[in-house]
Design a protein around this motif. Structure first.
Motif, PDB file in Angstrom:
ATOM      1  N   LYS A 255       6.260 -13.768  34.937  1.00 17.30           N
ATOM      2  CA  LYS A 255       5.505 -12.813  35.737  1.00 17.30           C
ATOM      3  C   LYS A 255       4.104 -13.313  36.084  1.00 17.30           C
ATOM      4  O   LYS A 255       3.437 -12.755  36.950  1.00 17.30           O
ATOM      5  CB  LYS A 255       5.417 -11.478  34.996  1.00 17.30           C
ATOM      6  CG  LYS A 255       6.777 -10.844  34.722  1.00 17.30           C
ATOM      7  CD  LYS A 255       6.644  -9.555  33.909  1.00 17.30           C
ATOM      8  CE  LYS A 255       8.017  -8.962  33.607  1.00 17.30           C
ATOM      9  NZ  LYS A 255       7.914  -7.744  32.761  1.00 17.30           N
ATOM     10  N   THR A 256       3.643 -14.321  35.386  1.00 18.68           N
ATOM     11  CA  THR A 256       2.271 -14.803  35.599  1.00 18.68           C
ATOM     12  C   THR A 256       1.984 -15.176  37.059  1.00 18.68           C
ATOM     13  O   THR A 256       0.923 -14.816  37.589  1.00 18.68           O
ATOM     14  CB  THR A 256       1.986 -16.004  34.671  1.00 18.68           C
ATOM     15  OG1 THR A 256       2.136 -15.586  33.319  1.00 18.68           O
ATOM     16  CG2 THR A 256       0.583 -16.549  34.884  1.00 18.68           C
ATOM     17  N   SER A 269       3.200 -20.567  32.191  1.00 20.53           N
ATOM     18  CA  SER A 269       3.768 -19.352  31.628  1.00 20.53           C
ATOM     19  C   SER A 269       4.696 -19.710  30.474  1.00 20.53           C
ATOM     20  O   SER A 269       5.546 -20.597  30.602  1.00 20.53           O
ATOM     21  CB  SER A 269       4.539 -18.572  32.700  1.00 20.53           C
ATOM     22  OG  SER A 269       5.323 -17.556  32.120  1.00 20.53           O
ATOM     23  N   THR A 271       7.389 -17.797  27.776  1.00 16.75           N
ATOM     24  CA  THR A 271       8.074 -16.525  27.533  1.00 16.75           C
ATOM     25  C   THR A 271       8.978 -16.618  26.309  1.00 16.75           C
ATOM     26  O   THR A 271       9.453 -17.690  25.935  1.00 16.75           O
ATOM     27  CB  THR A 271       8.942 -16.105  28.740  1.00 16.75           C
ATOM     28  OG1 THR A 271      10.085 -16.966  28.823  1.00 16.75           O
ATOM     29  CG2 THR A 271       8.158 -16.151  30.036  1.00 16.75           C
ATOM     30  N   GLU A 301       5.284 -12.636  27.089  1.00 17.53           N
ATOM     31  CA  GLU A 301       4.849 -13.755  27.928  1.00 17.53           C
ATOM     32  C   GLU A 301       3.371 -14.025  27.707  1.00 17.53           C
ATOM     33  O   GLU A 301       2.555 -13.107  27.651  1.00 17.53           O
ATOM     34  CB  GLU A 301       5.092 -13.466  29.414  1.00 17.53           C
ATOM     35  CG  GLU A 301       4.641 -14.590  30.345  1.00 17.53           C
ATOM     36  CD  GLU A 301       4.925 -14.309  31.810  1.00 17.53           C
ATOM     37  OE1 GLU A 301       4.709 -15.198  32.643  1.00 17.53           O
ATOM     38  OE2 GLU A 301       5.365 -13.177  32.129  1.00 17.53           O
ATOM     39  N   LEU A 314      -3.230 -14.485  30.250  1.00 13.27           N
ATOM     40  CA  LEU A 314      -2.526 -13.207  30.376  1.00 13.27           C
ATOM     41  C   LEU A 314      -1.577 -13.021  29.203  1.00 13.27           C
ATOM     42  O   LEU A 314      -0.948 -13.979  28.742  1.00 13.27           O
ATOM     43  CB  LEU A 314      -1.680 -13.173  31.657  1.00 13.27           C
ATOM     44  CG  LEU A 314      -2.349 -12.937  33.007  1.00 13.27           C
ATOM     45  CD1 LEU A 314      -3.064 -14.182  33.472  1.00 13.27           C
ATOM     46  CD2 LEU A 314      -1.302 -12.526  34.042  1.00 13.27           C
ATOM     47  N   ASN A 316       1.607 -10.589  28.827  1.00 16.39           N
ATOM     48  CA  ASN A 316       2.478  -9.595  29.438  1.00 16.39           C
ATOM     49  C   ASN A 316       3.264  -8.875  28.353  1.00 16.39           C
ATOM     50  O   ASN A 316       3.824  -9.501  27.449  1.00 16.39           O
ATOM     51  CB  ASN A 316       3.434 -10.252  30.432  1.00 16.39           C
ATOM     52  CG  ASN A 316       2.739 -10.628  31.726  1.00 16.39           C
ATOM     53  OD1 ASN A 316       1.930  -9.858  32.234  1.00 16.39           O
ATOM     54  ND2 ASN A 316       3.022 -11.800  32.240  1.00 16.39           N
ATOM     55  N   SER A 317       3.317  -7.555  28.463  1.00 21.18           N
ATOM     56  CA  SER A 317       3.857  -6.734  27.393  1.00 21.18           C
ATOM     57  C   SER A 317       4.815  -5.697  27.954  1.00 21.18           C
ATOM     58  O   SER A 317       4.716  -5.287  29.113  1.00 21.18           O
ATOM     59  CB  SER A 317       2.707  -6.032  26.657  1.00 21.18           C
ATOM     60  OG  SER A 317       3.193  -5.072  25.748  1.00 21.18           O
ATOM     61  N   TYR A 318       5.787  -5.278  27.144  1.00 22.80           N
ATOM     62  CA  TYR A 318       6.639  -4.161  27.542  1.00 22.80           C
ATOM     63  C   TYR A 318       6.167  -2.845  26.932  1.00 22.80           C
ATOM     64  O   TYR A 318       6.777  -1.800  27.126  1.00 22.80           O
ATOM     65  CB  TYR A 318       8.111  -4.421  27.178  1.00 22.80           C
ATOM     66  CG  TYR A 318       8.386  -4.650  25.714  1.00 22.80           C
ATOM     67  CD1 TYR A 318       8.524  -3.571  24.844  1.00 22.80           C
ATOM     68  CD2 TYR A 318       8.540  -5.932  25.209  1.00 22.80           C
ATOM     69  CE1 TYR A 318       8.793  -3.779  23.498  1.00 22.80           C
ATOM     70  CE2 TYR A 318       8.801  -6.146  23.875  1.00 22.80           C
ATOM     71  CZ  TYR A 318       8.934  -5.065  23.023  1.00 22.80           C
ATOM     72  OH  TYR A 318       9.192  -5.271  21.688  1.00 22.80           O
ATOM     73  N   THR A 320       2.043  -1.270  25.837  1.00 21.60           N
ATOM     74  CA  THR A 320       0.634  -1.683  25.756  1.00 21.60           C
ATOM     75  C   THR A 320      -0.193  -0.912  24.720  1.00 21.60           C
ATOM     76  O   THR A 320      -1.349  -1.240  24.485  1.00 21.60           O
ATOM     77  CB  THR A 320      -0.039  -1.482  27.134  1.00 21.60           C
ATOM     78  OG1 THR A 320       0.042  -0.098  27.491  1.00 21.60           O
ATOM     79  CG2 THR A 320       0.649  -2.323  28.195  1.00 21.60           C
ATOM     80  N   ASN A 372       1.340  -3.957  33.229  1.00 25.49           N
ATOM     81  CA  ASN A 372       1.586  -4.120  31.786  1.00 25.49           C
ATOM     82  C   ASN A 372       1.034  -5.439  31.256  1.00 25.49           C
ATOM     83  O   ASN A 372       1.526  -5.961  30.259  1.00 25.49           O
ATOM     84  CB  ASN A 372       3.090  -4.056  31.498  1.00 25.49           C
ATOM     85  CG  ASN A 372       3.637  -2.655  31.649  1.00 25.49           C
ATOM     86  OD1 ASN A 372       2.944  -1.679  31.395  1.00 25.49           O
ATOM     87  ND2 ASN A 372       4.879  -2.554  32.085  1.00 25.49           N
ATOM     88  N   SER A 373       0.008  -5.949  31.907  1.00 28.86           N
ATOM     89  CA  SER A 373      -0.544  -7.244  31.527  1.00 28.86           C
ATOM     90  C   SER A 373      -2.001  -7.110  31.098  1.00 28.86           C
ATOM     91  O   SER A 373      -2.806  -6.456  31.776  1.00 28.86           O
ATOM     92  CB  SER A 373      -0.449  -8.231  32.699  1.00 28.86           C
ATOM     93  OG  SER A 373       0.893  -8.432  33.068  1.00 28.86           O
TER      94      SER A 373
END
Length: 817
Positions: A255-256, A269, A271, A301, A314, A316-318, A320, A372-373
């Protein structure tokens, strides 16, 4: 050390100045242990061609690696073999590399007869004679062997091989990789990272014990605009290799790039689908005992954006909530920028502590949250740029350089790296070596994208590396060079398109002055070469003699009639010799479109008609003409009747039935020009040397129209279009166009997508002209070229490509947009 070997992979062009099972006599068995780099070359001529014709590799000539590593390889330009060979590089002293090359023995494999400045002497070591060649001040040593030829740039390496006497143990990981190389690649590169840990480390550290992996295997592919390396990396569980950080996790969509600004220099990135597994791998890799913190449990990520020579990180989270609470509790202050909160943080090291070695040399001074980042930076301005670009939906993922890089890569990655030239310069300046940084700047690589991808699997990882010219949006009504390709020597015939029945795309065939036939892909890569005994009499025809959709190439040379298949192999029994030579071009007749071909070979007065099985057609009566046959016989169909037409040297024209008996008798003599016979307005049409157009209708009536053309005029016709070229005047359906003064080829008509194109080339001034049926020029012509063209939609995108001779030893392909 790292940069030398990495660019050795890309700069080996100096050489150009179903699964394979290992046999007991593997070439690997002869190598001394611990090579830094091994290249398995399965097709030396194709490998050389890919290296020589790649624009990026040519741009790296100024790199220090040419002087420090590859200069000694120059003498391998004298090597020629169709057998598989191995090239291995060894570090003999710090920063000094020597090579060993092993190949199946052949008397002509290493030919230095044409080297004027050379000396040859015989040395002895422990009873073994070693030949020393000094060629233009460079040394190469040859050791005798029963089945192989062994060459090296180092006497020390030769001595090691003599002492070992073939008893060298082969590294089991290298052996496993070697056994599974792709047989359709011209070369495969194996890198030994366990013995050369600095090769893929970000910094050269004397105590580095944690390479990227133990061994990596990379299949090499290159065309004019791209270098691609695809393979696998292997690392045993017991080793602390970088790829083991992702062991037991699955790669995810990166997603970065979507959050990085359009102007970013590079993105990386990482993951993983399970942070807990990653954290345990991390502890093993870092040799530490540390409880796994639940703070990062929802992180999947870690991304790094290089922006204006600064890093942005960054997460990235599912989910936060927990990380937001931690950051909110540790912030020193905050402010609003375009609707997003920018927090100034007190804890500046928690990212480098939590995600080492992925994040290093970074202070998390500021943070914002986008979707979500969690986005961290060292200065506030970087976050403001990120927020502005995110609000304006202008992201790195839409950039042409990213789109070019991502197209051939997998959709999910454990590691993804994409960079432009300035990003590569940044890495070189900070992490590799200052002299490499200067070389990259001088090479002018602004038009290139650089990409790397790691996709984790069970006990290994898939690797993809790419250097490619950025595909830019092309304006309509333009003609742009697609690629050029340099052959080993000058072209002997004009290049032409042929269909690949597997892909339904068009490829290119051409022959050089050494009688080598080339098949070239849509991307400009030499797929194979075939040494022929003589010069092809063009054009090359395509047939389907087995009626199964698989196409073959049929042609005559001076003294042979041949058919070869898609892979360049002879199709028996179609390699038929003709004593005395002097064959005309091959004529192929398919009377009813049923693929029951008649192959017509003409030699002087003799006529030989063959069927699909290579047998003489006994029912064809016209086997001996009254005088020599001129050019290529033609077959026309008018209504339900066939007409076979032969021009003879005694100025008579023979028009025959299928069986070779007279259909129409033409008593008049015609002093034929060098133009072919055409069917125009349902009449058999030729011209004579004084520019008179002669036409014969189906009743045998002959009419003549005097166009007063010069002797060297050109003529081409289809059923309803007549084109004439006289000096510098082109006439299309009676409409005349006066071109610049020059020496012009014969015209040629193409009918593609319901449109007529007329081509002619000024050979003297090397200009290709293209007109429509109304004698209107096609926009952006003329273009550069020095032969008649072939024109088609090469890749089925309804945009046409043309191929022509470029320089004496090269061809060029243009795309019409």
């Amino acid at each position: 050390m790292r940069y030398k070997v990495l660019f050795c992979l890309l700069a080996l062009f100096i050489l150009s100045c179903e699964t394979e099972v290992k046999t007991k006599n593997s070439l690997l068995d002869h190598l001394p242990p611990n090579p830094a780099l091994v290249i398995k070359i399965t097709n030396l001529s194709n490998f050389k061609s890919e290296l020589k014709n790649n624009a990026f590799i040519s741009k790296t000539k100024s790199f220090p690696v040419y002087k420090t590593v590859l200069e000694k390889l120059d003498n391998l330009s004298h090597l020629s073999t169709e057998a598989t060979c191995l090239l291995a590089l060894y570090e003999v002293g710090k920063g000094n590399y020597d090579f060993i090359l092993i190949a199946e023995k052949n008397p002509a494999i290493f030919n230095v007869d044409e080297v004027s400045n050379k000396t040859v002497e015989t040395l002895q070591y422990e009873g073994t004679n070693i030949t020393k060649y000094t060629l233009d001040e460079h040394e190469v040593f040859q050791m005798p062997n029963d089945a192989e030829i062994i060459l090296s740039s180092s006497m020390l390496l030769m001595e090691n091989m003599v002492r070992a006497k073939g008893s060298n143990p082969v590294n089991p990981t290298l052996e496993k990789l070697y056994e599974t190389t792709a047989p359709n690649k011209s070369g495969t590169i194996f890198m030994n990272l366990s013995e050369n840990a600095s090769l893929l480390s970000l910094k050269e550290e004397e105590d580095s014990k944690k390479p990227f992996s133990e061994w990596i295997s990379l299949d090499f592919t290159a065309n004019s605009d791209e270098v691609s390396l695809n393979g696998i990396a292997m690392a045993p569980d017991s080793t602390k290799n970088f790829i083991n950080l992702f062991k037991g996790t699955s790669p995810l969509t990166n997603k970065t790039p979507a959050l990085a600004p359009l102007t970013a220099q590079a993105v990386i990135s990482f993951t993983f689908d399970d942070y807990q597994v990653f954290a345990k791998n991390q502890n093993t890799y870092l040799d530490r005992v540390k409880p796994v913190d639940s703070l990062f449990n929802t992180i999947e990520e870690v991304g790094i954006i290089y922006l204006n020579n600064q890093k942005v990180v960054l997460l990235n989270s599912y989910g936060t909530d927990s990380l937001f609470e931690f950051l909110d509790g540790s912030k020193a202050s905050s402010e609003n920028y375009q609707g997003s909160e920018i927090m100034e943080l007190q804890n500046k090291d928690f990212l480098t502590e939590g995600f080492a070695p992925l994040v290093a040399d970074f202070e998390s001074n500021f943070c914002t949250i986008l979707e979500n980042s969690f986005v961290f930076s060292e200065n506030k301005e970087s976050l403001q740029t990120i927020i502005s670009n995110h609000n304006g939906t202008s992201s790195f993922s839409n950039a042409p350089l990213y789109q070019t890089a991502k197209a051939p890569l997998a959709n999910e990655s454990s590691v993804l790296f994409v960079s432009n030239a300035s990003g590569i310069e940044l890495f070189a300046e900070q992490d590799l070596a200052p002299d490499l940084f200067e070389s990259i700047k001088e090479a002018d690589l602004e038009d290139y994208t650089f990409a790397g991808q790691v996709v984790g699997d069970l006990d290994f990882a898939h690797l993809n590396m790419l250097v490619s010219k950025i595909e830019k949006t092309v304006e309509t009504n333009t003609v742009t060079p697609l690629f050029t390709l340099e052959l080993d020597t000058d072209l002997a015939i004009d290049p032409q398109f042929v269909k690949n029945h597997r892909t339904n795309k068009q490829e290119i065939v051409v022959q050089d002055q050494n009688n080598v036939l080339y098949l070239i892909s849509t991307e400009g890569k030499v797929l194979w070469t075939k040494q022929l005994d003589g010069r092809i009499q063009p054009p090359i025809q395509q047939v389907d003699i087995y009626k199964n959709g698989r196409l073959q190439l049929a042609f005559t040379t001076n003294d042979q009639f041949m058919i070869i298949d898609r892979n360049g192999d002879d199709v028996p029994p179609f390699k038929i010799d003709f004593e005395g030579g002097n064959l005309n071009p091959l004529a192929v007749f398919d009377y009813d479109g049923s693929k029951d071909y008649r192959f017509l070979v003409t030699q002087g007065r003799k006529i030989y008609m063959y069927n699909n099985k290579g047998k003489i057609v006994s029912g064809f009566k016209y086997t001996d003409a009254a005088s020599n046959i001129l050019g290529i016989p033609k077959h026309f169909r008018v209504g339900n009747r066939d007409y076979l037409v032969f021009k003879l040297e005694d100025n008579t024209i023979k028009i025959m039935h299928r069986v070779g008996t007279d259909r129409i008798k033409v008593p008049e003599k015609i002093d034929f020009s060098t133009n072919e016979v055409f069917l125009y307005k349902n009449k058999i049409t030729v011209t004579n040397k004084t520019g008179v157009l002669h036409q014969i209708d189906t009743n045998g009536k002959l009419t003549a129209t005097n166009f007063n053309l010069n002797k060297d005029h050109g003529m081409y016709a289809t059923s309803n279009t007549l084109v004439l070229m006289d000096d510098n005047v082109l006439s299309i359906k009676g409409r005349k166009v006066e071109l610049d003064l020059g020496v012009y080829s014969k015209p040629k008509i193409f009918y593609i997508y319901d449109k007529i194109y007329v081509s002619v080339t000024d050979i003297q001034n090397q200009k290709i002209y293209l007109y429509d049926s109304q004698a209107e020029p096609i926009p952006n012509f003329p273009v550069y070229g020095s032969s008649l063209i072939d024109l088609t939609d090469m890749d089925n995108d309804r945009k046409l490509e043309l191929v022509a001779k470029d320089q004496d030893n090269s061809l060029i392909v243009y795309k019409m947009n």
